[in-house]
Design an enzyme around this catalytic site. Structure first.
Site, PDB file in Angstrom:
ATOM      1  N   LEU A 122       5.489  17.331 -18.779  1.00 42.17           N
ATOM      2  CA  LEU A 122       6.642  15.920 -19.668  1.00 42.17           C
ATOM      3  C   LEU A 122       6.485  14.550 -20.316  1.00 42.17           C
ATOM      4  CD1 LEU A 122       9.934  17.115 -17.233  1.00 42.17           C
ATOM      5  CD2 LEU A 122       9.398  18.535 -18.910  1.00 42.17           C
ATOM      6  N   ASP A 123       6.880  14.794 -20.824  1.00 46.39           N
ATOM      7  CA  ASP A 123       6.871  13.170 -21.385  1.00 46.39           C
ATOM      8  C   ASP A 123       7.616  12.069 -20.282  1.00 46.39           C
ATOM      9  OD1 ASP A 123       5.852  14.755 -23.661  1.00 46.39           O
ATOM     10  OD2 ASP A 123       8.034  14.151 -24.423  1.00 46.39           O
ATOM     11  N   ARG A 124       6.572  10.748 -20.387  1.00 46.56           N
ATOM     12  CA  ARG A 124       6.458  10.397 -19.536  1.00 46.56           C
ATOM     13  C   ARG A 124       8.048  10.033 -19.383  1.00 46.56           C
ATOM     14  NH1 ARG A 124       7.534   4.611 -19.278  1.00 46.56           N
ATOM     15  NH2 ARG A 124       6.366   4.780 -21.844  1.00 46.56           N
TER      16      ARG A 124
END
Length: 469
Positions: A118-120
């Site tokens: 997942l993106d940050r």
């Protein structure tokens, strides 16, 4: 793969933005950057299998101290709900402040093995393997397209009724800045959307005029637009920033997205419907590169009157000061509003329904106080007919071919038009709408700030190592 065959300094200059190129040049020359354990020149050409190590005095940005919740766990796998604002892997300025390092520290001797990413800034469901065999099996399922994913997002304005399919291809413009755009030359991409709820502002009948008095709307085109929607999102393909880019293109960007809902980068239109790159990539990159450096990454939602003055001022950018130890340019701490975006990985399930995991709706997706609205979601069949979903999944490899051909035809027409003194922009049919037509420009924005969350920070000296594959 993209590092292979490139010079060492060029890799650091183009891939890492937290330090100036002069720093990396000096680090290579004095031996703080080595290749396969040996000093290398700035012009060293990186080969397949090279291991690049960079020993540095590390400054880690703060992250939220919200707990990493465990949804399910057995001897093979841990299913977690990742908080927003924490990267999955050590990368860039983040090392100890990452999901993998936090989990490893919680159970000494264990090496967590993430099976999805997942993106940050994104929160939600993640799978962590407890041993290599389990991690490999689930990673193979996910990459083999036998797993369905559902996200939920909070977007500007009233999203259209019905299931909306956006099939616009996506091109990576700048890996250094994390910028992707709809482009006919990009990779095929498909996302199915359906509105779960719409929450208009208080006093909706007079909302169009609100804020327009006394010149308050000057330079702020979103003022007076109405409310926000909670949208269920099913990515059929898995391109970087796919949901964020498709929502921006549809005119309903995630309201606090610092890249795709940033008026300082995209202007008043916020990039809606711009498949022809009317805003040149170079111009967008130049403006985006200033965000978090000389300027605050100011998303539309940050102009909300309900965000207090403190949070408006408190945001991450370069302070103008240098570290006394390593001379690294120092940043101010990020504001709470920068710790995440309104995008949450809600559900993962096997296509044959052998297993399914989902989290609760995040707080920002629940009805605001005193307002009725959904507090949970049903099955994927409430988003789109499962037979139709299978058709979309089976046809995903062909997505984008027609759009590429149309894009080439439009480019040729524009060139001819410019030669003849014309040059009008031709229209593009970007979406397929099953129930109602899609409005390409959003009606409004969020009216509430994200809830506050404590933050923690770390500073350390440590080697960072990357293998070239």
């Amino acid at each position: 793969m993209r590092w292979r065959g490139r010079e060492l300094l060029d890799i650091f200059e183009s891939e890492f933005r937290d330090r100036p190129v002069e720093y990396y040049k000096t680090a290579i020359e004095i031996g703080n950057v080595v290749v396969n354990g040996k000093p290398a020149s700035t012009t060293h050409v990186v080969q397949n299998g090279d291991v690049i190590s960079h020993t540095l005095h590390r400054h880690e940005p703060p992250v939220t101290d919200a707990p990493i919740k465990v949804i399910s766990e057995d001897e093979d796998m841990m299913v977690i709900c990742k908080p927003s604002g924490i990267p999955v892997h050590p990368a860039g300025r983040y090392n100890y402040n990452s999901v993998i390092e936090i989990l490893a520290a919680s159970r000494p001797g264990w090496k967590p093995l993430p099976c999805n990413r997942l993106d940050r800034l994104t929160s939600g469901v993640m799978f962590i393997g407890k041993h290599p065999k389990a991690a490999e099996e689930l990673s193979t399922q996910i990459s083999g397209r036998t797993v369905r994913k559902e996200y939920v997002a909070r977007v500007a304005g009233k999203f259209p009724d019905g299931d909306v399919v956006c099939a616009m291809p996506i091109l990576q413009i700048s890996p250094k800045l994390g910028l992707n755009r709809v482009r006919a030359s990009g990779k095929p991409a498909r996302t199915v959307f359906r509105r779960l709820a719409y929450y208009g502002p208080e006093g909706e009948e007079g909302a169009d005029a609100a804020g327009a008095e006394d010149g308050k709307a000057e330079g702020r085109p979103w003022v007076g637009k109405k409310g926000y929607s909670i949208v269920r999102c099913l990515p059929i393909t898995g391109r970087t920033h796919q949901i964020r880019v498709h929502l921006q293109f549809l005119g309903h960007p995630i309201t606090n997205d610092p890249i795709y809902s940033n008026q300082r980068v995209w202007g008043a239109s916020l990039g809606a419907g711009d498949a022809d790159a009317m805003q040149a990539d170079e111009d967008v990159i130049t403006r985006l590169a200033r965000m978090g450096k000389s300027e605050v990454a100011d998303a539309v939602a940050y102009h909300d009157e309900m965000v207090d003055d403190y949070n408006k001022r408190k945001a991450e950018k370069m302070s103008g000061e240098l570290c006394e130890v390593c001379s690294t340019p120092l940043y101010t701490d990020p504001g709470v509003q920068e710790m995440g975006i309104y995008l949450h990985s809600l559900r993962y399930e096997d296509k044959d329904l052998k297993w399914s995991y989902r989290s609760e709706l995040p707080e920002w997706a629940l009805p605001p106080g005193g307002v009725e609205g959904p507090r949970e979601v049903g099955g994927l069949d409430e988003v789109v007919d499962l037979g139709r979903l299978r058709e979309l999944e089976e046809g995903e490899e062909e997505v984008g071919e027609g759009e590429r051909k149309e894009e080439q035809e439009r480019k040729m027409a524009r060139r001819k038009g410019k030669k003849g003194g014309q040059g009008d922009r031709e229209g593009l049919a970007p979406v397929e709408t099953v129930t109602l037509p899609v409005a390409l420009v959003g009606e409004g924005e969020a009216t509430r700030a994200p809830p506050a969350a404590p933050v923690v920070a770390a500073v350390a000296s440590a080697p960072a190592t990357a293998a070239v594959l």
